[in-house]
Design a protein around this motif. Structure first.
Motif, PDB file in Angstrom:
ATOM      1  N   GLU A  35       1.011  -1.214  -0.009  1.00 28.01           N
ATOM      2  CA  GLU A  35      -0.004   0.027  -0.100  1.00 28.01           C
ATOM      3  C   GLU A  35       0.882   1.440  -0.108  1.00 28.01           C
ATOM      4  N   VAL A  36       0.469   2.266  -0.782  1.00 25.77           N
ATOM      5  CA  VAL A  36       1.528   3.401  -1.064  1.00 25.77           C
ATOM      6  C   VAL A  36       0.442   4.742  -0.744  1.00 25.77           C
ATOM      7  N   ARG A  37       1.082   5.778  -0.291  1.00 24.38           N
ATOM      8  CA  ARG A  37       0.477   6.774  -0.164  1.00 24.38           C
ATOM      9  C   ARG A  37       1.266   7.764  -1.034  1.00 24.38           C
ATOM     10  N   ALA A  38       0.794   8.663  -2.257  1.00 23.84           N
ATOM     11  CA  ALA A  38       1.553   9.576  -3.014  1.00 23.84           C
ATOM     12  C   ALA A  38       1.803  10.729  -2.181  1.00 23.84           C
ATOM     13  N   PRO A  39       2.774  11.354  -2.515  1.00 24.70           N
ATOM     14  CA  PRO A  39       3.218  12.787  -1.885  1.00 24.70           C
ATOM     15  C   PRO A  39       2.212  13.820  -2.039  1.00 24.70           C
ATOM     16  N   ASP A  40       2.267  14.848  -1.333  1.00 29.01           N
ATOM     17  CA  ASP A  40       1.154  15.754  -1.276  1.00 29.01           C
ATOM     18  C   ASP A  40       1.527  16.900  -2.329  1.00 29.01           C
ATOM     19  N   GLU A  41       2.581  16.952  -3.093  1.00 31.15           N
ATOM     20  CA  GLU A  41       3.121  17.883  -3.888  1.00 31.15           C
ATOM     21  C   GLU A  41       3.401  17.172  -5.325  1.00 31.15           C
ATOM     22  N   PRO A  42       3.025  17.442  -6.431  1.00 26.08           N
ATOM     23  CA  PRO A  42       3.269  16.965  -7.857  1.00 26.08           C
ATOM     24  C   PRO A  42       4.763  16.708  -8.044  1.00 26.08           C
ATOM     25  N   GLY A  43       5.110  15.661  -8.726  1.00 31.86           N
ATOM     26  CA  GLY A  43       6.569  15.371  -8.958  1.00 31.86           C
ATOM     27  C   GLY A  43       6.403  13.802  -9.478  1.00 31.86           C
ATOM     28  N   HIS A  44       7.341  13.051  -9.066  1.00 36.05           N
ATOM     29  CA  HIS A  44       7.396  11.620  -9.347  1.00 36.05           C
ATOM     30  C   HIS A  44       8.175  10.875  -8.187  1.00 36.05           C
ATOM     31  N   CYS A  45       7.969   9.658  -7.891  1.00 37.99           N
ATOM     32  CA  CYS A  45       8.765   8.891  -7.064  1.00 37.99           C
ATOM     33  C   CYS A  45       8.915   7.330  -7.355  1.00 37.99           C
ATOM     34  N   GLN A  46       9.977   6.944  -7.114  1.00 42.10           N
ATOM     35  CA  GLN A  46      10.472   5.296  -7.567  1.00 42.10           C
ATOM     36  C   GLN A  46      11.055   4.691  -6.298  1.00 42.10           C
ATOM     37  N   VAL A  47      10.475   3.618  -5.969  1.00 36.26           N
ATOM     38  CA  VAL A  47      10.796   2.790  -4.569  1.00 36.26           C
ATOM     39  C   VAL A  47      11.348   1.335  -4.981  1.00 36.26           C
ATOM     40  N   TYR A  48      12.308   0.904  -4.272  1.00 39.32           N
ATOM     41  CA  TYR A  48      12.948   0.125  -4.747  1.00 39.32           C
ATOM     42  C   TYR A  48      12.724  -1.239  -3.252  1.00 39.32           C
ATOM     43  N   TRP A  49      12.682  -2.455  -4.040  1.00 37.68           N
ATOM     44  CA  TRP A  49      12.514  -3.485  -2.917  1.00 37.68           C
ATOM     45  C   TRP A  49      13.282  -4.783  -3.143  1.00 37.68           C
ATOM     46  N   LYS A  50      13.566  -5.612  -2.223  1.00 41.73           N
ATOM     47  CA  LYS A  50      14.523  -6.818  -2.379  1.00 41.73           C
ATOM     48  C   LYS A  50      13.820  -7.635  -1.401  1.00 41.73           C
ATOM     49  N   MET A  51      13.966  -9.027  -1.583  1.00 43.92           N
ATOM     50  CA  MET A  51      13.466 -10.219  -0.862  1.00 43.92           C
ATOM     51  C   MET A  51      14.537 -10.342   0.294  1.00 43.92           C
ATOM     52  N   VAL A  52      14.027 -10.230   1.501  1.00 44.14           N
ATOM     53  CA  VAL A  52      14.747 -10.759   2.827  1.00 44.14           C
ATOM     54  C   VAL A  52      14.106 -11.795   3.710  1.00 44.14           C
ATOM     55  N   ASP A  53      14.689 -12.341   4.551  1.00 45.60           N
ATOM     56  CA  ASP A  53      14.226 -13.275   5.616  1.00 45.60           C
ATOM     57  C   ASP A  53      13.707 -12.731   6.817  1.00 45.60           C
ATOM     58  N   GLY A  54      13.288 -13.449   7.733  1.00 40.24           N
ATOM     59  CA  GLY A  54      12.777 -12.760   8.856  1.00 40.24           C
ATOM     60  C   GLY A  54      13.645 -11.862   9.689  1.00 40.24           C
ATOM     61  N   LYS A  55      15.207 -12.141   9.453  1.00 40.34           N
ATOM     62  CA  LYS A  55      15.991 -11.480  10.151  1.00 40.34           C
ATOM     63  C   LYS A  55      16.786 -10.555   9.374  1.00 40.34           C
ATOM     64  N   GLY A  56      16.025 -10.165   8.320  1.00 42.68           N
ATOM     65  CA  GLY A  56      16.576  -9.095   7.254  1.00 42.68           C
ATOM     66  C   GLY A  56      17.694  -9.304   6.484  1.00 42.68           C
ATOM     67  N   ARG A  57      17.978 -10.642   6.210  1.00 43.45           N
ATOM     68  CA  ARG A  57      18.877 -10.815   5.483  1.00 43.45           C
ATOM     69  C   ARG A  57      18.871 -10.884   3.882  1.00 43.45           C
ATOM     70  N   LEU A  58      19.476 -10.511   3.178  1.00 42.30           N
ATOM     71  CA  LEU A  58      19.171 -10.497   1.692  1.00 42.30           C
ATOM     72  C   LEU A  58      19.048 -11.863   1.285  1.00 42.30           C
ATOM     73  N   LEU A  59      18.038 -12.450   0.438  1.00 38.92           N
ATOM     74  CA  LEU A  59      18.186 -13.856   0.213  1.00 38.92           C
ATOM     75  C   LEU A  59      18.777 -14.026  -1.257  1.00 38.92           C
TER      76      LEU A  59
END
Length: 302
Positions: free
Chosen positions: A263-287
């Motif tokens: 779920e994402v909430r867009a900024p209150d001002e015009p523009g653009h945004c890009q958000v990156y994601w990677k898969m991790v385990d419960g301890k936060g380690r990159l899988l």
């Protein structure tokens, strides 16, 4: 060369636009990088998702030889489209025309599927016809394995990156012998299935809440249990898109596909945004450290 301050004590040089077609083209790339905030080549690859090696990106802006179109587009895409928010189709058409013009002026032959692999020191660049012929003679005996490795690299990229066009066989960008970090768990593997909602470049009204969904396929031999997509970074204009720090990945057995939403909430001002994601385990380690991050990119409008 025009010297300018650089990171970590090094001196970066702006190519002299009067030194020839390759240097003039590199000058434009160098100027674009400065306008985009001068991110490091490591950041262009690791955070922004450029599908070219650090050495290829760096060589493209030095101007000694004209970079391949694939390297050029990755350089331009992450900066002018990603960071500066310019329309992708317009940017691609403009830079492709400039690249073709520089290639014609430099007398560089059109790339072909059977072209020799680039020199290890500067992957992803093309030279003069004589230099290309010399490399072809030196590498004729290993064309087949190099071509196979390049195809494998392109297929891997197509399966692991959201919103990024896979490299075409026109001109190499990566040294296929470069080491790829192995998965944390042997046999683990993932394939990107596509954007299910909110395609990249979608216009979102300011302050709006929306749900971004991707699809992935477990192509390995390891069940996915207790996994998450974790937010790794972002860039954009002004306020950022607001999201949870991480979202759960439903239990997924080998061979199965799964959809993951945030779920994402867009900024209150015009523009653009890009958000990156990677898969991790419960301890936060990159899988899957060798896989590129997935991301969403939206244009925020009033």
């Amino acid at each position: 060369m025009i010297d300018t301050p650089a990171r970590r004590g090094r001196t970066a040089g702006c190519p002299d636009a009067a030194a020839g077609p390759a240097a003039a083209f590199a000058h434009r790339l160098w100027d674009l990088k400065r306008r985009a905030g001068d991110p490091s080549y490591d950041r262009m690859r690791g955070e922004y998702g450029a599908l070219a090696s650090k050495s290829a990106l760096s060589a493209a802006a030095r101007g000694r030889r004209l970079p391949s179109w694939d390297t050029t587009w990755e350089f331009v895409r992450v900066l002018e489209v990603g960071l500066l928010g310019e329309p992708e189709d317009e940017v691609r058409a403009r830079w492709r025309a400039a690249w073709e013009q520089a290639r014609a002026q430099a007398g560089t032959p059109s790339p072909t599927p059977t072209a020799a692999a680039p020199e290890p020191g500067e992957p992803g660049v093309t030279g003069t016809p004589a230099e290309s012929a010399g490399r072809a003679r030196r590498r004729a005996w290993r064309r087949a394995p190099v071509a196979a490795a390049v195809v494998a690299t392109a297929l891997l990229a197509a399966g692991t990156i959201a919103g990024i066009e896979a490299l075409r066989p026109e001109g190499g960008t990566e040294d296929p012998r470069a080491a790829v970090p192995p998965p944390l768990i042997a046999g683990d593997a993932s394939e990107f299935g596509g954007d299910i909602t909110v395609p990249d470049g979608t216009e979102i009204p300011t302050g709006t809440r929306f749900v971004k969904t991707w699809e992935f396929r477990n192509t390995g031999t390891v069940p996915w249990i207790g996994r998450y997509l974790r937010r790794e970074g972002s860039f954009g204009d002004g306020d950022d898109c607001r999201t949870p720090h991480r979202v759960p990945i439903p239990r997924t057995m080998p061979g199965e596909s799964v959809r993951v939403s945030v779920e994402v909430r867009a900024p209150d001002e015009p523009g653009h945004c890009q958000v990156y994601w990677k898969m991790v385990d419960g301890k936060g380690r990159l899988l899957l450290p060798g896989h590129r991050a997935v991301f969403f990119f939206v244009r925020v409008v009033a």
